[in-house]
Scaffold this motif. Sequence first.
Motif, PDB file in Angstrom:
ATOM      1  N   UNK A 273      87.063  35.984 -48.877  1.00 30.23           N
ATOM      2  CA  UNK A 273      87.768  34.857 -48.281  1.00 30.23           C
ATOM      3  C   UNK A 273      86.777  33.901 -47.619  1.00 30.23           C
ATOM      4  N   UNK A 274      86.946  32.564 -47.820  1.00 28.43           N
ATOM      5  CA  UNK A 274      86.029  31.604 -47.209  1.00 28.43           C
ATOM      6  C   UNK A 274      86.031  31.701 -45.683  1.00 28.43           C
ATOM      7  N   UNK A 275      84.878  31.447 -45.094  1.00 22.61           N
ATOM      8  CA  UNK A 275      84.746  31.447 -43.643  1.00 22.61           C
ATOM      9  C   UNK A 275      84.904  30.013 -43.152  1.00 22.61           C
ATOM     10  N   UNK A 276      86.032  29.735 -42.535  1.00 23.61           N
ATOM     11  CA  UNK A 276      86.326  28.388 -42.049  1.00 23.61           C
ATOM     12  C   UNK A 276      86.221  28.356 -40.525  1.00 23.61           C
ATOM     13  N   UNK A 277      85.806  27.202 -40.022  1.00 29.83           N
ATOM     14  CA  UNK A 277      85.679  27.044 -38.573  1.00 29.83           C
ATOM     15  C   UNK A 277      86.185  25.675 -38.154  1.00 29.83           C
ATOM     16  N   UNK A 278      86.858  25.614 -37.009  1.00 33.16           N
ATOM     17  CA  UNK A 278      87.375  24.354 -36.497  1.00 33.16           C
ATOM     18  C   UNK A 278      86.269  23.526 -35.849  1.00 33.16           C
ATOM     19  N   UNK A 279      86.341  22.217 -36.060  1.00 33.05           N
ATOM     20  CA  UNK A 279      85.466  21.268 -35.381  1.00 33.05           C
ATOM     21  C   UNK A 279      86.344  20.434 -34.457  1.00 33.05           C
ATOM     22  N   UNK A 280      85.939  20.317 -33.210  1.00 37.24           N
ATOM     23  CA  UNK A 280      86.736  19.609 -32.207  1.00 37.24           C
ATOM     24  C   UNK A 280      85.976  18.382 -31.686  1.00 37.24           C
ATOM     25  N   UNK A 281      86.742  17.397 -31.254  1.00 32.36           N
ATOM     26  CA  UNK A 281      86.185  16.304 -30.460  1.00 32.36           C
ATOM     27  C   UNK A 281      86.551  16.588 -29.010  1.00 32.36           C
ATOM     28  N   UNK A 282      85.534  16.624 -28.166  1.00 37.58           N
ATOM     29  CA  UNK A 282      85.779  16.935 -26.757  1.00 37.58           C
ATOM     30  C   UNK A 282      85.507  15.720 -25.883  1.00 37.58           C
ATOM     31  N   UNK A 283      86.351  15.540 -24.875  1.00 38.30           N
ATOM     32  CA  UNK A 283      86.227  14.454 -23.907  1.00 38.30           C
ATOM     33  C   UNK A 283      86.585  14.990 -22.520  1.00 38.30           C
ATOM     34  N   UNK A 284      86.348  14.166 -21.511  1.00 42.01           N
ATOM     35  CA  UNK A 284      86.751  14.524 -20.155  1.00 42.01           C
ATOM     36  C   UNK A 284      88.259  14.342 -20.028  1.00 42.01           C
ATOM     37  N   UNK A 285      88.910  15.362 -19.548  1.00 40.03           N
ATOM     38  CA  UNK A 285      90.368  15.353 -19.434  1.00 40.03           C
ATOM     39  C   UNK A 285      90.838  14.249 -18.486  1.00 40.03           C
ATOM     40  N   UNK A 286      91.771  13.410 -18.969  1.00 41.53           N
ATOM     41  CA  UNK A 286      92.367  12.372 -18.138  1.00 41.53           C
ATOM     42  C   UNK A 286      91.475  11.190 -17.847  1.00 41.53           C
ATOM     43  N   UNK A 287      90.291  11.132 -18.449  1.00 38.72           N
ATOM     44  CA  UNK A 287      89.358  10.028 -18.172  1.00 38.72           C
ATOM     45  C   UNK A 287      89.835   8.748 -18.850  1.00 38.72           C
ATOM     46  N   UNK A 288      89.702   7.617 -18.162  1.00 38.04           N
ATOM     47  CA  UNK A 288      90.100   6.329 -18.710  1.00 38.04           C
ATOM     48  C   UNK A 288      88.906   5.713 -19.441  1.00 38.04           C
ATOM     49  N   UNK A 289      88.818   5.958 -20.728  1.00 41.65           N
ATOM     50  CA  UNK A 289      87.680   5.485 -21.508  1.00 41.65           C
ATOM     51  C   UNK A 289      87.856   4.015 -21.888  1.00 41.65           C
ATOM     52  N   UNK A 290      86.750   3.270 -22.010  1.00 42.63           N
ATOM     53  CA  UNK A 290      86.836   1.882 -22.486  1.00 42.63           C
ATOM     54  C   UNK A 290      87.449   1.835 -23.883  1.00 42.63           C
ATOM     55  N   UNK A 291      88.040   0.694 -24.202  1.00 43.35           N
ATOM     56  CA  UNK A 291      88.730   0.566 -25.489  1.00 43.35           C
ATOM     57  C   UNK A 291      87.773   0.776 -26.659  1.00 43.35           C
ATOM     58  N   UNK A 292      86.491   0.419 -26.484  1.00 46.41           N
ATOM     59  CA  UNK A 292      85.546   0.593 -27.588  1.00 46.41           C
ATOM     60  C   UNK A 292      85.350   2.078 -27.915  1.00 46.41           C
ATOM     61  N   UNK A 293      85.353   2.915 -26.881  1.00 52.70           N
ATOM     62  CA  UNK A 293      85.192   4.356 -27.102  1.00 52.70           C
ATOM     63  C   UNK A 293      86.445   4.918 -27.777  1.00 52.70           C
ATOM     64  N   UNK A 294      87.612   4.531 -27.277  1.00 48.02           N
ATOM     65  CA  UNK A 294      88.866   4.990 -27.883  1.00 48.02           C
ATOM     66  C   UNK A 294      88.948   4.550 -29.341  1.00 48.02           C
ATOM     67  N   UNK A 295      88.452   3.332 -29.621  1.00 43.33           N
ATOM     68  CA  UNK A 295      88.505   2.828 -30.985  1.00 43.33           C
ATOM     69  C   UNK A 295      87.653   3.667 -31.927  1.00 43.33           C
ATOM     70  N   UNK A 296      86.442   4.001 -31.499  1.00 44.74           N
ATOM     71  CA  UNK A 296      85.555   4.798 -32.352  1.00 44.74           C
ATOM     72  C   UNK A 296      86.152   6.190 -32.577  1.00 44.74           C
ATOM     73  N   UNK A 297      86.720   6.783 -31.526  1.00 48.12           N
ATOM     74  CA  UNK A 297      87.360   8.094 -31.691  1.00 48.12           C
ATOM     75  C   UNK A 297      88.528   7.984 -32.677  1.00 48.12           C
ATOM     76  N   UNK A 298      89.303   6.909 -32.566  1.00 49.90           N
ATOM     77  CA  UNK A 298      90.422   6.708 -33.500  1.00 49.90           C
ATOM     78  C   UNK A 298      89.920   6.568 -34.938  1.00 49.90           C
ATOM     79  N   UNK A 299      88.777   5.898 -35.102  1.00 52.37           N
ATOM     80  CA  UNK A 299      88.205   5.771 -36.444  1.00 52.37           C
ATOM     81  C   UNK A 299      87.956   7.147 -37.053  1.00 52.37           C
ATOM     82  N   UNK A 300      87.391   8.037 -36.251  1.00 48.14           N
ATOM     83  CA  UNK A 300      87.100   9.375 -36.764  1.00 48.14           C
ATOM     84  C   UNK A 300      88.389  10.082 -37.189  1.00 48.14           C
ATOM     85  N   UNK A 301      89.418  10.009 -36.362  1.00 39.60           N
ATOM     86  CA  UNK A 301      90.658  10.695 -36.711  1.00 39.60           C
ATOM     87  C   UNK A 301      91.335  10.053 -37.922  1.00 39.60           C
TER      88      UNK A 301
END
Length: 305
Positions: A273-301
Amino acid sequence: MGFSNRDFTLLDTRLFKAFMAAAETRSFTHAATRAHMTQSGVSQHIAKLEEQIGVTLFKRIGKKVVLTDAGDALTQYIRHQMLTTQQFMDEVHAMETRIVGLVSYAMPPSCLMSPHFPMLLERRLAHPDIELKISLTSTQDVVQMVLDDRADFGFVTEKNDHPLLEYRLFCQEEYVLVSRDPSDGKRPSESVILEQAFINYPGSGYYYDRWLKHALPERCNLNAYSLTYAGEINSIHGAIDMVVGGLGVAVLPSHCVASQLEDGTLHRVETGKPLMNNIYITTIKGHDYPSRVEQVIDWFFDMTH
Protein backbone atom coordinates in the motif's frame (compact mmCIF):
# COMPACT_ATOMS: atom_id res chain seq x y z
CA MET A 1 -7.12 75.04 -6.60
CA GLY A 2 -9.80 76.60 -4.42
CA PHE A 3 -13.53 76.10 -4.69
CA SER A 4 -16.74 77.69 -3.53
CA ASN A 5 -20.21 76.37 -2.75
CA ARG A 6 -21.38 77.67 -6.13
CA ASP A 7 -19.03 75.27 -7.89
CA PHE A 8 -21.10 72.39 -6.60
CA THR A 9 -24.51 73.88 -7.47
CA LEU A 10 -23.96 75.01 -11.07
CA LEU A 11 -25.55 71.84 -12.40
CA ASP A 12 -27.77 69.41 -10.55
CA THR A 13 -26.71 65.99 -11.85
CA ARG A 14 -29.94 64.47 -10.54
CA LEU A 15 -31.68 66.18 -13.47
CA PHE A 16 -29.54 64.41 -16.06
CA LYS A 17 -31.59 61.20 -16.15
CA ALA A 18 -34.75 62.90 -17.40
CA PHE A 19 -32.78 64.97 -19.94
CA MET A 20 -30.94 61.95 -21.37
CA ALA A 21 -34.16 59.96 -21.60
CA ALA A 22 -35.77 62.76 -23.61
CA ALA A 23 -32.65 63.23 -25.75
CA GLU A 24 -32.59 59.55 -26.69
CA THR A 25 -36.34 59.05 -27.23
CA ARG A 26 -37.09 62.49 -28.71
CA SER A 27 -40.33 62.42 -26.72
CA PHE A 28 -41.22 63.54 -23.21
CA THR A 29 -43.89 60.81 -23.08
CA HIS A 30 -41.45 58.06 -23.96
CA ALA A 31 -38.82 59.70 -21.77
CA ALA A 32 -41.14 59.35 -18.78
CA THR A 33 -41.36 55.58 -19.39
CA ARG A 34 -37.58 55.27 -19.92
CA ALA A 35 -36.75 57.25 -16.77
CA HIS A 36 -39.56 55.72 -14.66
CA MET A 37 -41.02 59.17 -14.04
CA THR A 38 -44.22 61.01 -14.81
CA GLN A 39 -44.30 63.15 -17.96
CA SER A 40 -44.72 66.27 -15.85
CA GLY A 41 -41.71 65.21 -13.78
CA VAL A 42 -39.59 64.93 -16.94
CA SER A 43 -40.76 68.38 -18.08
CA GLN A 44 -39.96 69.90 -14.66
CA HIS A 45 -36.45 68.41 -14.57
CA ILE A 46 -35.63 69.66 -18.06
CA ALA A 47 -37.04 73.10 -17.23
CA LYS A 48 -34.79 73.27 -14.15
CA LEU A 49 -31.76 72.30 -16.26
CA GLU A 50 -32.58 75.01 -18.81
CA GLU A 51 -32.89 77.51 -15.95
CA GLN A 52 -29.52 76.48 -14.47
CA ILE A 53 -27.69 76.61 -17.81
CA GLY A 54 -29.61 79.62 -19.12
CA VAL A 55 -30.37 78.19 -22.58
CA THR A 56 -33.07 76.18 -24.32
CA LEU A 57 -32.18 72.51 -24.63
CA PHE A 58 -35.06 71.27 -26.81
CA LYS A 59 -37.13 72.54 -29.71
CA ARG A 60 -40.66 71.21 -30.01
CA ILE A 61 -41.58 70.11 -33.52
CA GLY A 62 -45.06 68.70 -33.55
CA LYS A 63 -45.26 65.85 -31.05
CA LYS A 64 -41.50 65.40 -31.05
CA VAL A 65 -38.70 67.29 -29.38
CA VAL A 66 -35.34 67.97 -31.02
CA LEU A 67 -32.10 68.90 -29.31
CA THR A 68 -30.75 72.38 -29.75
CA ASP A 69 -27.01 72.88 -30.21
CA ALA A 70 -26.79 73.51 -26.48
CA GLY A 71 -28.81 70.37 -25.82
CA ASP A 72 -26.50 68.35 -28.06
CA ALA A 73 -23.48 69.77 -26.23
CA LEU A 74 -25.04 68.82 -22.87
CA THR A 75 -25.63 65.28 -24.16
CA GLN A 76 -21.93 64.91 -25.00
CA TYR A 77 -20.97 66.42 -21.66
CA ILE A 78 -23.15 63.97 -19.70
CA ARG A 79 -21.87 60.97 -21.66
CA HIS A 80 -18.30 62.06 -21.01
CA GLN A 81 -19.08 62.53 -17.32
CA MET A 82 -20.66 59.06 -17.13
CA LEU A 83 -17.56 57.53 -18.74
CA THR A 84 -15.22 59.50 -16.47
CA THR A 85 -17.20 58.48 -13.40
CA GLN A 86 -17.06 54.81 -14.38
CA GLN A 87 -13.31 55.04 -15.01
CA PHE A 88 -12.85 56.67 -11.62
CA MET A 89 -14.87 53.94 -9.91
CA ASP A 90 -12.85 51.24 -11.71
CA GLU A 91 -9.56 52.87 -10.68
CA VAL A 92 -10.60 53.20 -7.05
CA HIS A 93 -11.77 49.59 -7.00
CA ALA A 94 -8.46 48.51 -8.52
CA MET A 95 -6.59 50.46 -5.85
CA GLU A 96 -8.55 48.69 -3.13
CA THR A 97 -7.97 45.24 -4.61
CA ARG A 98 -4.36 45.83 -5.67
CA ILE A 99 -2.00 43.47 -3.91
CA VAL A 100 1.23 45.10 -2.87
CA GLY A 101 4.03 44.16 -0.51
CA LEU A 102 6.05 41.29 0.92
CA VAL A 103 4.67 37.79 1.48
CA SER A 104 7.03 35.42 3.27
CA TYR A 105 6.55 31.73 3.80
CA ALA A 106 8.65 28.71 4.69
CA MET A 107 8.54 25.11 3.55
CA PRO A 108 10.57 21.90 3.36
CA PRO A 109 12.89 21.81 0.31
CA SER A 110 10.83 19.03 -1.31
CA CYS A 111 7.91 21.45 -1.67
CA LEU A 112 9.98 23.52 -4.08
CA MET A 113 9.93 20.53 -6.45
CA SER A 114 6.14 20.15 -6.35
CA PRO A 115 3.94 21.37 -9.24
CA HIS A 116 2.42 23.98 -6.95
CA PHE A 117 5.49 26.22 -6.92
CA PRO A 118 5.52 26.90 -10.70
CA MET A 119 1.78 27.50 -10.49
CA LEU A 120 2.37 30.11 -7.79
CA LEU A 121 4.93 31.89 -9.96
CA GLU A 122 2.43 31.92 -12.81
CA ARG A 123 -0.19 33.53 -10.57
CA ARG A 124 2.32 36.08 -9.32
CA LEU A 125 2.95 37.35 -12.89
CA ALA A 126 -0.45 39.05 -12.75
CA HIS A 127 0.53 40.79 -9.49
CA PRO A 128 4.04 42.20 -10.03
CA ASP A 129 3.84 44.30 -6.87
CA ILE A 130 3.95 41.19 -4.67
CA GLU A 131 7.41 40.36 -3.36
CA LEU A 132 7.90 36.72 -2.41
CA LYS A 133 10.37 35.65 0.27
CA ILE A 134 10.63 31.86 0.49
CA SER A 135 12.67 29.97 3.07
CA LEU A 136 13.55 26.29 2.61
CA THR A 137 13.96 24.48 5.92
CA SER A 138 12.73 21.58 8.01
CA THR A 139 9.16 21.29 9.31
CA GLN A 140 10.39 22.05 12.84
CA ASP A 141 12.08 25.24 11.66
CA VAL A 142 9.04 26.21 9.59
CA VAL A 143 6.91 26.09 12.75
CA GLN A 144 9.41 28.21 14.65
CA MET A 145 9.61 30.78 11.86
CA VAL A 146 5.81 31.18 11.87
CA LEU A 147 5.77 31.51 15.67
CA ASP A 148 8.60 34.08 15.57
CA ASP A 149 6.83 36.09 12.83
CA ARG A 150 9.73 35.45 10.47
CA ALA A 151 7.27 33.84 8.04
CA ASP A 152 3.63 34.70 7.38
CA PHE A 153 2.75 31.03 6.94
CA GLY A 154 4.41 27.71 6.30
CA PHE A 155 4.04 24.26 4.79
CA VAL A 156 4.61 21.37 7.21
CA THR A 157 4.55 17.60 6.98
CA GLU A 158 3.03 17.10 10.43
CA LYS A 159 1.05 18.99 13.03
CA ASN A 160 2.77 20.49 16.04
CA ASP A 161 0.47 20.63 19.06
CA HIS A 162 0.96 24.32 19.80
CA PRO A 163 -1.87 26.52 21.16
CA LEU A 164 -0.97 29.46 18.89
CA LEU A 165 -1.00 27.52 15.63
CA GLU A 166 -3.74 26.36 13.33
CA TYR A 167 -3.42 23.93 10.43
CA ARG A 168 -5.31 23.58 7.19
CA LEU A 169 -4.94 20.46 5.07
CA PHE A 170 -3.34 21.43 1.77
CA CYS A 171 -2.62 18.18 -0.04
CA GLN A 172 -1.12 14.72 0.30
CA GLU A 173 2.22 13.46 -0.91
CA GLU A 174 3.54 9.93 -1.32
CA TYR A 175 6.87 8.76 0.11
CA VAL A 176 8.80 6.11 -1.83
CA LEU A 177 12.04 4.23 -1.33
CA VAL A 178 14.02 4.51 -4.59
CA SER A 179 17.11 2.78 -5.89
CA ARG A 180 19.13 2.77 -9.10
CA ASP A 181 19.19 -1.03 -9.09
CA PRO A 182 15.99 -2.51 -10.60
CA SER A 183 16.57 -5.72 -8.63
CA ASP A 184 15.80 -3.77 -5.45
CA GLY A 185 12.22 -3.29 -6.63
CA LYS A 186 10.72 -6.29 -4.86
CA ARG A 187 9.42 -5.91 -1.32
CA PRO A 188 12.48 -6.12 0.97
CA SER A 189 12.82 -8.00 4.23
CA GLU A 190 13.99 -6.40 7.43
CA SER A 191 17.51 -7.79 6.99
CA VAL A 192 17.73 -6.44 3.45
CA ILE A 193 16.59 -2.99 4.57
CA LEU A 194 19.11 -2.87 7.38
CA GLU A 195 21.88 -3.93 4.99
CA GLN A 196 21.04 -1.16 2.52
CA ALA A 197 23.20 1.97 2.32
CA PHE A 198 21.01 5.06 2.68
CA ILE A 199 21.62 8.70 1.78
CA ASN A 200 21.26 11.24 4.58
CA TYR A 201 19.95 14.70 3.65
CA PRO A 202 18.02 17.49 5.43
CA GLY A 203 14.61 16.23 6.53
CA SER A 204 15.33 12.61 5.54
CA GLY A 205 15.02 11.39 9.14
CA TYR A 206 11.28 12.12 9.10
CA TYR A 207 10.82 10.29 5.77
CA TYR A 208 12.85 7.28 6.97
CA ASP A 209 10.94 7.03 10.25
CA ARG A 210 7.59 7.13 8.43
CA TRP A 211 8.71 4.61 5.80
CA LEU A 212 10.09 2.11 8.32
CA LYS A 213 6.86 2.16 10.33
CA HIS A 214 4.95 1.66 7.10
CA ALA A 215 7.14 -1.10 5.62
CA LEU A 216 7.88 -2.92 8.89
CA PRO A 217 4.96 -2.14 11.21
CA GLU A 218 5.87 -5.06 13.49
CA ARG A 219 9.26 -3.48 14.23
CA CYS A 220 8.14 -0.30 15.94
CA ASN A 221 11.56 0.17 17.50
CA LEU A 222 13.22 0.83 14.13
CA ASN A 223 13.90 4.42 13.15
CA ALA A 224 16.27 6.51 11.05
CA TYR A 225 19.09 5.86 13.51
CA SER A 226 18.80 2.13 12.79
CA LEU A 227 19.91 2.60 9.19
CA THR A 228 23.36 2.53 7.62
CA TYR A 229 24.37 5.61 5.66
CA ALA A 230 26.65 5.68 2.64
CA GLY A 231 26.67 9.42 2.17
CA GLU A 232 25.36 12.74 3.41
CA ILE A 233 24.53 15.92 1.54
CA ASN A 234 22.81 19.16 2.46
CA SER A 235 20.21 19.26 -0.33
CA ILE A 236 17.46 17.01 -1.58
CA HIS A 237 18.61 17.58 -5.18
CA GLY A 238 22.03 16.30 -4.24
CA ALA A 239 20.51 13.27 -2.51
CA ILE A 240 18.65 12.38 -5.70
CA ASP A 241 21.88 12.70 -7.68
CA MET A 242 23.61 10.38 -5.19
CA VAL A 243 20.91 7.75 -5.60
CA VAL A 244 21.06 8.10 -9.39
CA GLY A 245 24.82 7.68 -9.11
CA GLY A 246 24.38 4.39 -7.25
CA LEU A 247 25.84 5.55 -3.95
CA GLY A 248 22.83 4.41 -1.97
CA VAL A 249 19.03 4.44 -1.65
CA ALA A 250 16.69 7.03 -0.20
CA VAL A 251 13.10 7.64 0.78
CA LEU A 252 11.81 10.69 -1.05
CA PRO A 253 8.49 12.36 -1.89
CA SER A 254 7.42 10.73 -5.14
CA HIS A 255 6.93 14.07 -6.92
CA CYS A 256 10.64 14.81 -6.42
CA VAL A 257 11.67 11.75 -8.46
CA ALA A 258 8.70 11.48 -10.82
CA SER A 259 10.79 12.03 -13.96
CA GLN A 260 13.50 9.55 -12.88
CA LEU A 261 10.89 6.90 -12.11
CA GLU A 262 9.21 7.50 -15.44
CA ASP A 263 12.37 7.23 -17.55
CA GLY A 264 13.73 4.25 -15.59
CA THR A 265 16.72 6.04 -14.10
CA LEU A 266 15.42 5.11 -10.65
CA HIS A 267 13.19 2.29 -9.47
CA ARG A 268 10.59 2.18 -6.74
CA VAL A 269 10.99 -0.37 -3.95
CA GLU A 270 7.53 -1.87 -3.45
CA THR A 271 5.95 -1.92 0.00
CA GLY A 272 2.38 -2.79 -0.89
CA LYS A 273 0.00 0.00 0.00
CA PRO A 274 1.33 3.50 -0.88
CA LEU A 275 2.65 5.59 2.00
CA MET A 276 0.72 8.86 1.95
CA ASN A 277 1.27 11.85 4.19
CA ASN A 278 -0.72 15.04 4.76
CA ILE A 279 0.80 18.43 3.99
CA TYR A 280 -0.61 21.35 5.98
CA ILE A 281 -0.45 25.12 5.76
CA THR A 282 0.11 26.52 9.22
CA THR A 283 -0.60 30.06 10.44
CA ILE A 284 -1.03 31.87 13.74
CA LYS A 285 -4.49 31.17 15.09
CA GLY A 286 -6.83 34.18 14.86
CA HIS A 287 -4.15 36.46 13.39
CA ASP A 288 -5.38 39.26 11.11
CA TYR A 289 -3.15 38.79 8.08
CA PRO A 290 -2.80 41.44 5.34
CA SER A 291 -4.91 40.83 2.26
CA ARG A 292 -1.79 40.05 0.21
CA VAL A 293 -0.94 37.13 2.50
CA GLU A 294 -4.52 35.82 2.46
CA GLN A 295 -4.51 36.10 -1.33
CA VAL A 296 -1.36 34.02 -1.75
CA ILE A 297 -2.71 31.37 0.64
CA ASP A 298 -5.96 31.31 -1.36
CA TRP A 299 -3.95 30.82 -4.55
CA PHE A 300 -2.39 27.70 -3.09
CA PHE A 301 -5.75 26.24 -2.07
CA ASP A 302 -7.18 27.06 -5.51
CA MET A 303 -4.46 24.84 -7.00
CA THR A 304 -5.80 21.77 -5.20
CA HIS A 305 -9.39 22.11 -6.48
